[in-house]
Enzyme design. Sequence first.
Site, PDB file in Angstrom:
ATOM      1  N   THR A   1      73.916   1.182  38.098  1.00  0.00           N
ATOM      2  CA  THR A   1      73.466   0.250  39.132  1.00  0.00           C
ATOM      3  C   THR A   1      72.794  -0.975  38.533  1.00  0.00           C
ATOM      4  O   THR A   1      72.663  -1.999  39.195  1.00  0.00           O
ATOM      5  CB  THR A   1      72.490   0.943  40.099  1.00  0.00           C
ATOM      6  OG1 THR A   1      71.418   1.516  39.347  1.00  0.00           O
ATOM      7  CG2 THR A   1      73.187   2.033  40.887  1.00  0.00           C
TER       8      THR A   1
ATOM      9  N   SER B   1      65.159  -2.755  31.738  1.00  0.00           N
ATOM     10  CA  SER B   1      64.158  -2.660  32.796  1.00  0.00           C
ATOM     11  C   SER B   1      62.906  -1.946  32.291  1.00  0.00           C
ATOM     12  O   SER B   1      62.389  -2.279  31.234  1.00  0.00           O
ATOM     13  CB  SER B   1      64.766  -1.984  34.027  1.00  0.00           C
ATOM     14  OG  SER B   1      63.884  -2.041  35.128  1.00  0.00           O
ATOM     15  N   HIS B   2      62.426  -0.956  33.038  1.00  0.00           N
ATOM     16  CA  HIS B   2      61.156  -0.299  32.719  1.00  0.00           C
ATOM     17  C   HIS B   2      61.328   0.842  31.718  1.00  0.00           C
ATOM     18  O   HIS B   2      60.358   1.534  31.403  1.00  0.00           O
ATOM     19  CB  HIS B   2      60.540   0.258  33.996  1.00  0.00           C
ATOM     20  CG  HIS B   2      61.386   1.312  34.647  1.00  0.00           C
ATOM     21  ND1 HIS B   2      62.601   1.031  35.208  1.00  0.00           N
ATOM     22  CD2 HIS B   2      61.208   2.643  34.801  1.00  0.00           C
ATOM     23  CE1 HIS B   2      63.125   2.152  35.688  1.00  0.00           C
ATOM     24  NE2 HIS B   2      62.308   3.143  35.453  1.00  0.00           N
TER      25      HIS B   2
ATOM     26  N   LYS C   1      72.949  -6.571  31.494  1.00  0.00           N
ATOM     27  CA  LYS C   1      73.506  -6.644  32.841  1.00  0.00           C
ATOM     28  C   LYS C   1      74.028  -8.044  33.133  1.00  0.00           C
ATOM     29  O   LYS C   1      73.529  -9.040  32.590  1.00  0.00           O
ATOM     30  CB  LYS C   1      72.483  -6.208  33.885  1.00  0.00           C
ATOM     31  CG  LYS C   1      71.201  -7.027  33.959  1.00  0.00           C
ATOM     32  CD  LYS C   1      70.264  -6.436  35.008  1.00  0.00           C
ATOM     33  CE  LYS C   1      69.005  -7.267  35.157  1.00  0.00           C
ATOM     34  NZ  LYS C   1      68.097  -6.718  36.195  1.00  0.00           N
TER      35      LYS C   1
ATOM     36  N   ASP D   1      57.246  -4.668  35.787  1.00  0.00           N
ATOM     37  CA  ASP D   1      57.892  -3.967  34.681  1.00  0.00           C
ATOM     38  C   ASP D   1      58.373  -4.965  33.638  1.00  0.00           C
ATOM     39  O   ASP D   1      58.090  -6.166  33.718  1.00  0.00           O
ATOM     40  CB  ASP D   1      59.028  -3.091  35.199  1.00  0.00           C
ATOM     41  CG  ASP D   1      60.192  -3.901  35.753  1.00  0.00           C
ATOM     42  OD1 ASP D   1      59.970  -5.064  36.167  1.00  0.00           O
ATOM     43  OD2 ASP D   1      61.315  -3.386  35.777  1.00  0.00           O
TER      44      ASP D   1
ATOM     45  N   ASP E   1      61.273  -7.383  37.416  1.00  0.00           N
ATOM     46  CA  ASP E   1      61.989  -7.317  38.690  1.00  0.00           C
ATOM     47  C   ASP E   1      61.451  -6.194  39.579  1.00  0.00           C
ATOM     48  O   ASP E   1      61.999  -5.936  40.657  1.00  0.00           O
ATOM     49  CB  ASP E   1      63.503  -7.173  38.479  1.00  0.00           C
ATOM     50  CG  ASP E   1      63.927  -5.808  37.941  1.00  0.00           C
ATOM     51  OD1 ASP E   1      63.054  -5.033  37.482  1.00  0.00           O
ATOM     52  OD2 ASP E   1      65.145  -5.512  37.980  1.00  0.00           O
ATOM     53  N   ARG E   2      60.375  -5.528  39.146  1.00  0.00           N
ATOM     54  CA  ARG E   2      59.696  -4.524  39.969  1.00  0.00           C
ATOM     55  C   ARG E   2      58.214  -4.847  40.010  1.00  0.00           C
ATOM     56  O   ARG E   2      57.674  -5.443  39.077  1.00  0.00           O
ATOM     57  CB  ARG E   2      59.898  -3.118  39.413  1.00  0.00           C
ATOM     58  CG  ARG E   2      61.346  -2.673  39.344  1.00  0.00           C
ATOM     59  CD  ARG E   2      61.430  -1.212  38.957  1.00  0.00           C
ATOM     60  NE  ARG E   2      62.797  -0.798  38.708  1.00  0.00           N
ATOM     61  CZ  ARG E   2      63.205   0.464  38.733  1.00  0.00           C
ATOM     62  NH1 ARG E   2      62.341   1.423  39.008  1.00  0.00           N
ATOM     63  NH2 ARG E   2      64.469   0.770  38.493  1.00  0.00           N
TER      64      ARG E   2
ATOM     65  N   GLU F   1      64.040  -1.888  48.009  1.00  0.00           N
ATOM     66  CA  GLU F   1      64.451  -0.529  47.694  1.00  0.00           C
ATOM     67  C   GLU F   1      63.247   0.299  47.269  1.00  0.00           C
ATOM     68  O   GLU F   1      62.227  -0.243  46.832  1.00  0.00           O
ATOM     69  CB  GLU F   1      65.525  -0.518  46.597  1.00  0.00           C
ATOM     70  CG  GLU F   1      65.113  -1.164  45.291  1.00  0.00           C
ATOM     71  CD  GLU F   1      66.243  -1.191  44.267  1.00  0.00           C
ATOM     72  OE1 GLU F   1      67.407  -1.038  44.665  1.00  0.00           O
ATOM     73  OE2 GLU F   1      65.946  -1.354  43.069  1.00  0.00           O
TER      74      GLU F   1
END
Length: 553
Positions: free
Chosen positions: A49, A152-153, A162, A311, A315-316, A398
């Site tokens: 994802t 990411s994290h 990505k 993160d 993006d979080r 999400e």
Amino acid sequence: MSTASKPSAALPGQRAPLDLLVNVPRLVSAYFTGRPDPSVATQRVAFGTSGHRGSSFDNAFNEWHVLAMSQAIADHRRQQGIDGPLFLGIDTHALSTPAFASAVEVLAANGVELMLSKDDEYTPTPAVSHAILCHNRGRTSGLADGIVITPSHNPPESGGFKYNPPHGGPAGTDITSAVEAAANGFLANGLQGVKRMPLERALRASTTHRHDYLNTYVEDLAQVLDMDAIRGVPVALGVDPLGGAGVRYWPAIAERYRLERLEVLSQEVDPTFRFMSLDWDGRIRMDPSSPDAMHQLIGLKDRFGIAFACDTDHDRHGVVTRSAGLMQPNNYLAVMVDYLFTHRPQWPEAAAVGKTVVSSRMIDRVAARLGRKLYEVPVGFKWFVDGLVDASLGFGGEESAGATFLRRDGTVWTTDKDGIVPALLSAEIAARTGRDPGERFAELAQALGRPVANRVDAAATVAQKKKLSSLSPAQVQSTELAGEKIEQVLSHSPGNGAAIGGVKVVTENGWFAARPSGTEDIYKIYGESFKGPEHLGRILEEAQQLVDKALAA
């Protein structure tokens, strides 16, 4: 010497001990010397994802992977007629810098117009999405796209890659499947067909340019947030970048908007992430939604009225309030929805609320009270992209603390998750309403019910996972769940009709969703109840029995 952040005997929430820290020289050496075996599934390119992820220690993310993926994307651009610039960003993981070099060598050799960060600054995912959308606004040709090199994290030994096409958000499976197949073809053929030039030449190429991601993004924040209100917030604000790509964005934001109450707690960048608290399983993760990883910031909740973190690729988000401590991601999503749709008068009246199928039904209740349509989609932020572009969605969120929303004028801001904007919104909420997000959620719970939620994992074979992903509602024989009548059994999302890759069962006051893991031999059961912990326990227990029975049939 340790080579990876393995589980530790140290307790979750404690600082990482020295013997747990990743050996960065070995990690980078493995990136350049490792050779993936494409006959081994775990060593092939695999886009989940959020792109391809892995570690060079496992031959799952090394130079060959990045060279192959970069060539596959260069070919994809050529086939699709994408001839505008490619915005390339990286985070602070140790493998991101060598992967950046590999990508630049291939993309430049293919004549791609590259937009690299000014002064080699790290680049958050939302800054790349923002740059793509700003370039493409009003254009029908010369469209831009982007790559973000980030896992990411995930732990320090991880690498990630990505692709964001011209819509600025995560690529859909139609693109990722083709790129994945092409990249694995290059791996199988010893990189035959991959174009490459030395890094020094690539950086000097006439097609390679510098872009000021930081100041362009920071300057535009006033278009999506009420920065005047944030400046006047009557509480102290704290932010911990967790050593991530936005580490120098926060001081720039504070300076540009004269946020005298905002204290940046650390500007340290260290690829071992030795400053982190251990996560729930004794590993290092830069997860701002984890109470264990956020242990240090939670400990400062009495020093700040509101504190937040993001993160590694920003993006979080994670929000800590004096009233509630670290807010559960679903709870803050509900607060954002309630606030935004009552404080953005220029948003389209028909703009809907976007959520994933495993996000809280508190969001459903908030949307219903607001009179807004709910748009429920499978897991994956890619499902929100089109709605954000055409403003039929005002908000997309999400359960894993990812969200973005429209500009104040009702036009698209980013189509990928943006951790910075939701973090700052917490201060706008406090400034405009006089109550912090924790207090706002308490008011929602008083009016709409207080949810409790949890997730459990259960073992599953590859065959069982495949069966679960294609489970039909007819195979769920039960009529009740935890003492309540089952109202819906879903295998496809209500919002867009796309398969959710599992099943969701809904009652009046609870629900569960079961989905197979994409990376482990387990399936995940998400559950929520508005009737308390005991009811939630029954939901999760009966859910596992129900799924096991369906898998055995």
